[in-house]
Design a protein around this motif. Structure first.
Motif, mmCIF file in Angstrom:
data_model
loop_
_atom_site.group_PDB
_atom_site.id
_atom_site.type_symbol
_atom_site.label_atom_id
_atom_site.label_comp_id
_atom_site.label_asym_id
_atom_site.label_seq_id
_atom_site.Cartn_x
_atom_site.Cartn_y
_atom_site.Cartn_z
ATOM 1 N N GLN A 231 -7.873 1.549 -3.913
ATOM 2 C CA GLN A 231 -8.823 0.989 -4.863
ATOM 3 C C GLN A 231 -9.045 -0.507 -4.688
ATOM 4 O O GLN A 231 -9.963 -1.048 -5.270
ATOM 5 C CB GLN A 231 -8.349 1.264 -6.304
ATOM 6 C CG GLN A 231 -7.361 0.262 -6.859
ATOM 7 C CD GLN A 231 -5.985 0.363 -6.233
ATOM 8 O OE1 GLN A 231 -5.715 1.184 -5.357
ATOM 9 N NE2 GLN A 231 -5.080 -0.483 -6.690
ATOM 10 N N GLY A 232 -8.245 -1.170 -3.914
ATOM 11 C CA GLY A 232 -8.391 -2.599 -3.692
ATOM 12 C C GLY A 232 -7.559 -3.431 -4.637
ATOM 13 O O GLY A 232 -7.315 -3.046 -5.789
ATOM 14 N N CYS B 224 0.870 -1.171 0.000
ATOM 15 C CA CYS B 224 0.000 0.000 0.000
ATOM 16 C C CYS B 224 0.904 1.217 0.000
ATOM 17 O O CYS B 224 1.502 1.554 1.020
ATOM 18 C CB CYS B 224 -0.907 -0.010 1.218
ATOM 19 S SG CYS B 224 -1.959 1.460 1.370
ATOM 20 N N TYR C 67 -8.316 -4.071 0.688
ATOM 21 C CA TYR C 67 -8.222 -2.622 0.632
ATOM 22 C C TYR C 67 -7.297 -2.114 1.721
ATOM 23 O O TYR C 67 -7.339 -2.594 2.861
ATOM 24 C CB TYR C 67 -9.587 -1.987 0.851
ATOM 25 C CG TYR C 67 -10.637 -2.357 -0.166
ATOM 26 C CD1 TYR C 67 -11.460 -3.465 0.021
ATOM 27 C CD2 TYR C 67 -10.813 -1.589 -1.320
ATOM 28 C CE1 TYR C 67 -12.416 -3.802 -0.910
ATOM 29 C CE2 TYR C 67 -11.777 -1.918 -2.256
ATOM 30 C CZ TYR C 67 -12.569 -3.025 -2.047
ATOM 31 O OH TYR C 67 -13.524 -3.355 -2.970
ATOM 32 N N TRP D 77 -9.188 5.595 1.370
ATOM 33 C CA TRP D 77 -9.182 4.192 0.953
ATOM 34 C C TRP D 77 -8.526 4.055 -0.416
ATOM 35 O O TRP D 77 -8.728 4.891 -1.305
ATOM 36 C CB TRP D 77 -10.610 3.663 0.872
ATOM 37 C CG TRP D 77 -11.253 3.549 2.219
ATOM 38 C CD1 TRP D 77 -11.856 4.541 2.930
ATOM 39 C CD2 TRP D 77 -11.327 2.371 3.024
ATOM 40 N NE1 TRP D 77 -12.310 4.061 4.127
ATOM 41 C CE2 TRP D 77 -12.000 2.725 4.221
ATOM 42 C CE3 TRP D 77 -10.895 1.062 2.864
ATOM 43 C CZ2 TRP D 77 -12.249 1.807 5.245
ATOM 44 C CZ3 TRP D 77 -11.151 0.148 3.877
ATOM 45 C CH2 TRP D 77 -11.816 0.524 5.050
#
Length: 125
Positions: free
Chosen positions: A117-118, A21, A94, A115
């Protein structure tokens, strides 16, 4: 804060994956970064979180002992190492970043304002 999750894919049961991430923007302004997952037809589930300053780690009960969250403060990247994967781990994962101060707890989706985008993880049996 913008978040970019990556590293998902297809893996056999018992295998491993590492999710990343990458954060950009005001990355020094979040209390914690978390990982959540959502399987089709199910609620979003807490997986793991790590606080920005102290590096305290939190895990969901279903991943404790198999997943490890870590952070690289220089690159503003948070990782999720997933070992001993099971078909039940199949979901979209996520990453999320919180506001500067804790509110309701890192295990709650309401703690997070930003958040990614997954990234999809599929574990075959």
């Amino acid at each position: 804060v913008q978040l970019q999750a990556s590293g998902g894919g297809l893996v056999q049961a018992g295998g491993c994956l590492r999710l990343s991430c990458a954060a950009s923007g005001r990355t020094d302004n979040s209390y914690a970064t978390g990982w959540f997952r959502q399987a089709p037809g199910k609620d979003r589930e807490f997986v793991a979180a790590i606080t920005r300053v102290s590096g305290t780690e939190y895990y969901g009960i279903r991943v404790t002992g198999r997943f490890t969250i870590s952070r690289d403060r220089v690159s503003s990247t948070v990782y999720l190492q997933m070992n001993s994967l099971k078909p039940d781990d199949t979901a979209v994962y996520y990453c999320a970043a919180s506001r500067p101060h804790a509110r309701v707890g890192v295990r709650s989706v309401e703690e997070y304002d930003y958040w990614g985008q997954g990234t999809e993880v599929t574990v075959s049996s």
